[in-house]
Design a protein around this motif. Structure first.
Motif, PDB file in Angstrom:
ATOM      1  N   ASP A   1       5.640  -0.512  14.787  1.00 45.71           N
ATOM      2  CA  ASP A   1       5.123  -1.661  15.291  1.00 45.71           C
ATOM      3  C   ASP A   1       5.036  -2.620  14.127  1.00 45.71           C
ATOM      4  OD1 ASP A   1       4.715  -1.231  18.196  1.00 45.71           O
ATOM      5  OD2 ASP A   1       2.690  -0.678  18.019  1.00 45.71           O
ATOM      6  N   GLY A   2       5.215  -1.945  13.083  1.00 47.07           N
ATOM      7  CA  GLY A   2       5.047  -2.688  11.764  1.00 47.07           C
ATOM      8  C   GLY A   2       6.376  -3.098  11.096  1.00 47.07           C
ATOM      9  N   ASN A   3       7.635  -2.705  11.770  1.00 49.02           N
ATOM     10  CA  ASN A   3       8.775  -3.142  11.322  1.00 49.02           C
ATOM     11  C   ASN A   3       9.223  -2.691   9.956  1.00 49.02           C
ATOM     12  OD1 ASN A   3      10.778  -4.648  12.953  1.00 49.02           O
ATOM     13  ND2 ASN A   3      10.840  -6.225  11.372  1.00 49.02           N
ATOM     14  N   TYR A   4       9.001  -1.516   9.587  1.00 46.36           N
ATOM     15  CA  TYR A   4       9.155  -0.948   8.327  1.00 46.36           C
ATOM     16  C   TYR A   4       9.786   0.570   8.481  1.00 46.36           C
ATOM     17  CZ  TYR A   4       4.993   1.433   8.429  1.00 46.36           C
ATOM     18  OH  TYR A   4       3.748   2.391   8.781  1.00 46.36           O
ATOM     19  N   LEU A   5      10.308   1.008   7.403  1.00 50.32           N
ATOM     20  CA  LEU A   5      10.404   2.342   7.230  1.00 50.32           C
ATOM     21  C   LEU A   5       9.500   2.895   6.056  1.00 50.32           C
ATOM     22  CD1 LEU A   5      14.380   2.834   7.456  1.00 50.32           C
ATOM     23  CD2 LEU A   5      12.720   2.875   9.197  1.00 50.32           C
ATOM     24  N   GLY A   6       9.013   3.889   6.154  1.00 49.45           N
ATOM     25  CA  GLY A   6       8.130   4.396   5.218  1.00 49.45           C
ATOM     26  C   GLY A   6       8.703   5.775   4.500  1.00 49.45           C
ATOM     27  N   ARG A   7       8.282   5.797   3.185  1.00 49.41           N
ATOM     28  CA  ARG A   7       8.644   7.147   2.480  1.00 49.41           C
ATOM     29  C   ARG A   7       7.449   7.688   2.078  1.00 49.41           C
ATOM     30  NH1 ARG A   7      12.854   6.754  -1.924  1.00 49.41           N
ATOM     31  NH2 ARG A   7      10.919   6.051  -3.294  1.00 49.41           N
ATOM     32  N   PHE A   8       6.989   8.957   2.128  1.00 50.97           N
ATOM     33  CA  PHE A   8       5.753   9.711   1.447  1.00 50.97           C
ATOM     34  C   PHE A   8       6.499  10.818   0.741  1.00 50.97           C
ATOM     35  CE2 PHE A   8       2.766  12.964   2.169  1.00 50.97           C
ATOM     36  CZ  PHE A   8       1.531  12.349   1.342  1.00 50.97           C
TER      37      PHE A   8
ATOM     38  N   PHE B   1       2.926   6.951  -0.792  1.00 50.47           N
ATOM     39  CA  PHE B   1       3.685   6.099   0.061  1.00 50.47           C
ATOM     40  C   PHE B   1       4.321   4.761  -0.290  1.00 50.47           C
ATOM     41  CE2 PHE B   1       0.206   8.148   2.979  1.00 50.47           C
ATOM     42  CZ  PHE B   1       1.247   8.384   4.061  1.00 50.47           C
ATOM     43  N   LYS B   2       5.563   4.497   0.126  1.00 47.62           N
ATOM     44  CA  LYS B   2       6.540   3.479  -0.138  1.00 47.62           C
ATOM     45  C   LYS B   2       6.916   2.669   1.079  1.00 47.62           C
ATOM     46  CE  LYS B   2      10.037   2.080  -3.522  1.00 47.62           C
ATOM     47  NZ  LYS B   2      10.827   2.311  -4.524  1.00 47.62           N
TER      48      LYS B   2
ATOM     49  N   MET C   1       9.515  -3.924  -1.050  1.00 44.67           N
ATOM     50  CA  MET C   1       9.108  -2.422  -1.134  1.00 44.67           C
ATOM     51  C   MET C   1       7.508  -2.358  -1.670  1.00 44.67           C
ATOM     52  SD  MET C   1      12.340  -0.479  -2.590  1.00 44.67           S
ATOM     53  CE  MET C   1      12.461  -1.723  -4.001  1.00 44.67           C
ATOM     54  N   THR C   2       7.022  -1.714  -1.217  1.00 40.85           N
ATOM     55  CA  THR C   2       5.569  -1.504  -1.441  1.00 40.85           C
ATOM     56  C   THR C   2       5.067  -0.027  -1.696  1.00 40.85           C
ATOM     57  OG1 THR C   2       5.024  -3.445  -0.042  1.00 40.85           O
ATOM     58  CG2 THR C   2       3.115  -2.113  -0.892  1.00 40.85           C
ATOM     59  N   LEU C   3       4.461   0.161  -2.654  1.00 42.31           N
ATOM     60  CA  LEU C   3       3.884   1.606  -3.158  1.00 42.31           C
ATOM     61  C   LEU C   3       2.291   1.535  -2.962  1.00 42.31           C
ATOM     62  CD1 LEU C   3       5.496   2.124  -6.395  1.00 42.31           C
ATOM     63  CD2 LEU C   3       6.080   3.317  -4.522  1.00 42.31           C
ATOM     64  N   PHE C   4       1.894   2.913  -2.358  1.00 45.05           N
ATOM     65  CA  PHE C   4       0.825   2.998  -2.019  1.00 45.05           C
ATOM     66  C   PHE C   4       0.121   4.168  -2.239  1.00 45.05           C
ATOM     67  CE2 PHE C   4      -2.859   0.269  -0.095  1.00 45.05           C
ATOM     68  CZ  PHE C   4      -3.618   1.260   0.024  1.00 45.05           C
ATOM     69  N   PRO C   5      -0.752   4.812  -2.931  1.00 43.17           N
ATOM     70  CA  PRO C   5      -1.255   6.102  -3.271  1.00 43.17           C
ATOM     71  C   PRO C   5      -2.095   6.580  -1.967  1.00 43.17           C
ATOM     72  CG  PRO C   5      -2.724   4.735  -4.376  1.00 43.17           C
ATOM     73  CD  PRO C   5      -1.456   3.769  -3.863  1.00 43.17           C
ATOM     74  N   ALA C   6      -1.751   8.001  -1.711  1.00 40.07           N
ATOM     75  CA  ALA C   6      -2.384   8.419  -0.128  1.00 40.07           C
ATOM     76  C   ALA C   6      -3.562   9.273  -0.646  1.00 40.07           C
ATOM     77  CB  ALA C   6      -1.304   9.191   0.321  1.00 40.07           C
ATOM     78  N   ARG C   7      -4.371   9.447   0.217  1.00 35.47           N
ATOM     79  CA  ARG C   7      -5.607  10.535   0.154  1.00 35.47           C
ATOM     80  C   ARG C   7      -5.350  11.335   1.281  1.00 35.47           C
ATOM     81  NH1 ARG C   7     -11.872   9.646   1.539  1.00 35.47           N
ATOM     82  NH2 ARG C   7     -12.481  11.837   0.674  1.00 35.47           N
ATOM     83  N   ARG C   8      -5.095  12.760   1.047  1.00 34.49           N
ATOM     84  CA  ARG C   8      -4.863  13.779   1.940  1.00 34.49           C
ATOM     85  C   ARG C   8      -6.167  14.276   2.576  1.00 34.49           C
ATOM     86  NH1 ARG C   8      -2.524  19.908   0.262  1.00 34.49           N
ATOM     87  NH2 ARG C   8      -2.655  20.444   2.521  1.00 34.49           N
ATOM     88  N   LEU C   9      -6.200  14.220   3.859  1.00 34.23           N
ATOM     89  CA  LEU C   9      -7.176  14.519   4.748  1.00 34.23           C
ATOM     90  C   LEU C   9      -6.938  15.937   5.614  1.00 34.23           C
ATOM     91  CD1 LEU C   9      -8.224  11.007   6.197  1.00 34.23           C
ATOM     92  CD2 LEU C   9      -9.291  12.177   4.347  1.00 34.23           C
ATOM     93  N   THR C  10      -7.981  16.756   5.099  1.00 32.06           N
ATOM     94  CA  THR C  10      -7.545  18.152   5.862  1.00 32.06           C
ATOM     95  C   THR C  10      -8.206  17.790   7.403  1.00 32.06           C
ATOM     96  OG1 THR C  10      -9.385  19.176   4.983  1.00 32.06           O
ATOM     97  CG2 THR C  10      -7.433  19.423   4.016  1.00 32.06           C
ATOM     98  N   ALA C  11      -8.107  18.674   8.225  1.00 34.72           N
ATOM     99  CA  ALA C  11      -8.899  18.632   9.644  1.00 34.72           C
ATOM    100  C   ALA C  11     -10.348  18.484   9.180  1.00 34.72           C
ATOM    101  CB  ALA C  11      -8.468  19.886  10.373  1.00 34.72           C
ATOM    102  N   PRO C  12     -11.215  19.366   8.763  1.00 33.71           N
ATOM    103  CA  PRO C  12     -12.530  19.147   8.825  1.00 33.71           C
ATOM    104  C   PRO C  12     -13.249  17.726   8.008  1.00 33.71           C
ATOM    105  CG  PRO C  12     -12.157  21.343   8.117  1.00 33.71           C
ATOM    106  CD  PRO C  12     -10.619  20.600   8.152  1.00 33.71           C
ATOM    107  N   LEU C  13     -12.305  17.383   7.078  1.00 29.69           N
ATOM    108  CA  LEU C  13     -12.815  16.222   6.480  1.00 29.69           C
ATOM    109  C   LEU C  13     -12.380  15.048   7.362  1.00 29.69           C
ATOM    110  CD1 LEU C  13     -13.924  14.593   4.127  1.00 29.69           C
ATOM    111  CD2 LEU C  13     -11.483  14.644   3.054  1.00 29.69           C
ATOM    112  N   LEU C  14     -11.293  15.017   7.954  1.00 31.57           N
ATOM    113  CA  LEU C  14     -10.529  13.860   8.962  1.00 31.57           C
ATOM    114  C   LEU C  14     -11.911  13.857  10.065  1.00 31.57           C
ATOM    115  CD1 LEU C  14      -8.715  11.833   9.439  1.00 31.57           C
ATOM    116  CD2 LEU C  14      -7.162  13.414  10.647  1.00 31.57           C
ATOM    117  N   ALA C  15     -12.225  14.983  10.460  1.00 32.10           N
ATOM    118  CA  ALA C  15     -13.014  14.937  11.896  1.00 32.10           C
ATOM    119  C   ALA C  15     -14.408  14.417  10.976  1.00 32.10           C
ATOM    120  CB  ALA C  15     -13.507  16.175  12.302  1.00 32.10           C
ATOM    121  N   LEU C  16     -15.149  14.387  10.280  1.00 30.68           N
ATOM    122  CA  LEU C  16     -16.237  13.701   9.619  1.00 30.68           C
ATOM    123  C   LEU C  16     -15.717  12.141   9.644  1.00 30.68           C
ATOM    124  CD1 LEU C  16     -17.344  16.260   6.948  1.00 30.68           C
ATOM    125  CD2 LEU C  16     -18.373  15.737   9.275  1.00 30.68           C
ATOM    126  N   PHE C  17     -14.579  11.794   9.121  1.00 36.09           N
ATOM    127  CA  PHE C  17     -14.225  10.382   8.795  1.00 36.09           C
ATOM    128  C   PHE C  17     -14.360   9.730  10.150  1.00 36.09           C
ATOM    129  CE2 PHE C  17     -10.663   7.629   9.019  1.00 36.09           C
ATOM    130  CZ  PHE C  17     -11.134   6.431   7.963  1.00 36.09           C
TER     131      PHE C  17
END
Length: 347
Positions: A78-85, A92-93, A1-17
């Protein structure tokens, strides 16, 4: 099991990214609005707030489901996992699955156990979120590719098997499986929903038909759509028992009224729409992912007014294969093949 902090991207920020990663594509999109000498259709307003999060492991995240704690589960096909957010924590886990499970769909029961379709390895699996333990349930020989899952009121699972041409009922207590095949060869059972009488309705993607099953007898009835070239992929059932389906091949939204046998259809706006994932909210609005454009867009359809009222681009791209409505907050969730988990909140 792997934990990972997420970064929220709203639509305008994601478009720039995304533009920073692929400037030629963004430049092409920016110039695509040049006049062609023909009047353009009046654009639909955007009546959807979108938020997206990058999934740390990518792996084609798909088919989310909100559990009783408000956490969002999804398949990493394709990653052969289940994720929980955790939307509140932003964490993310990851839960690894048996080799070659290739999870395609999941549901979460009232005990918060996660059930998934092992699409490539011919099983239905149960994950205990507390321990990470997975229990496999092998399927009968005639079913090789469990596809989409839906829970009934007693906790058993109806599922489709596209290439096996089967629809099955899986008893979660005993592991027993009952199944039935459409009369049409290569009908490709795909999307599945239950009506108020707990009868499964299935989109037969390989033909121009829907199917309805009697849960007591497993008798299957096929319903032919008005157009021979239609290919229904996903469906929803409203509070009146009407069946709404999306025709992926020709770009239509359709409604079938079982009580009268009457069909009505509306073509999606745009040149080459390819409707795929759907979500029916609690305000009489149907949300449809159009994968015929890149980035994908989500269209809103008012079922009472019988018209499209919203169009929202999804900056992270496509495809959007499945959407899940969460009645607790009126939002819906979906995965994006490009490696994102997203939430749509109607305005």
């Amino acid at each position: 099991m792997t934990l990972f902090p997420a970064r929220r991207l709203t639509a305008p920020l994601l478009a720039l990214f995304l533009c920073a990663l692929t400037p030629p594509l963004c430049a092409a999109e920016a110039s695509s609005g040049a006049s062609s000498g023909t009047p353009a259709a009046q654009p639909l307003p955007n009546r959807l707030n979108l938020s997206e999060w990058i999934v740390p492991w990518r792996g084609r995240p798909r088919d989310p489901f909100v559990d009783g704690n408000g956490d969002v589960w999804f398949c990493g096909q394709d990653g052969n996992y289940l994720g929980r957010f955790g939307p509140r924590s932003g964490i993310f886990k990851q839960f690894k699955l048996p080799a070659d499970a290739h999870p395609h769909s999941l549901v979460v029961d009232v005990k918060n156990r996660v059930w998934y379709a092992g699409n490539r390895d011919t099983h239905i699996g149960r994950l205990d979120p507390e321990t990470g333990e997975v229990k496999r349930f092998e399927l009968p020989r005639e079913i090789t590719d469990p596809h989409t899952l839906v829970l009934n009121s007693v906790g058993n699972i109806w599922f489709t098997a596209q290439n096996s041409n089967r629809i099955g009922l899986f008893n979660t207590k005993t592991g027993q499986v009952l199944s039935v095949a459409p009369a049409t060869d290569s009908a490709r059972p795909y999307g599945i929903k239950l009506d108020r009488e707990e009868r499964p309705w299935v989109a037969l993607f390989g033909t121009n038909k829907l199917a309805r099953i009697n849960p007591e007898t497993m008798a299957l009835r096929e319903v032919e759509l008005p157009r021979a070239d239609a290919r229904p992929r996903r469906l929803e059932i409203d509070r009146n028992g009407n069946v709404w389906y999306v025709d992926y091949a020709e770009g239509y939204l359709g409604r079938y009224v079982p009580a009268t046998g009457v069909f009505s259809e509306w073509r999606l706006p745009g040149k080459s729409p390819r409707p795929y994932g759907t979500a029916l909210d609690d305000r009489g609005h149907l949300w449809i992912a159009d994968t015929g454009v890149l980035p994908n867009r989500i269209l809103g359809f008012d079922m009472a007014a019988e018209k499209f009222f919203s169009s929202s681009p999804v900056p992270s791209g496509g495809n959007i294969r499945f959407m899940h409505f969460n009645p607790k907050d009126g939002s819906f969730w979906f995965g994006v093949d490009a490696g994102f988990l997203a939430q749509g909140q109607p305005q």
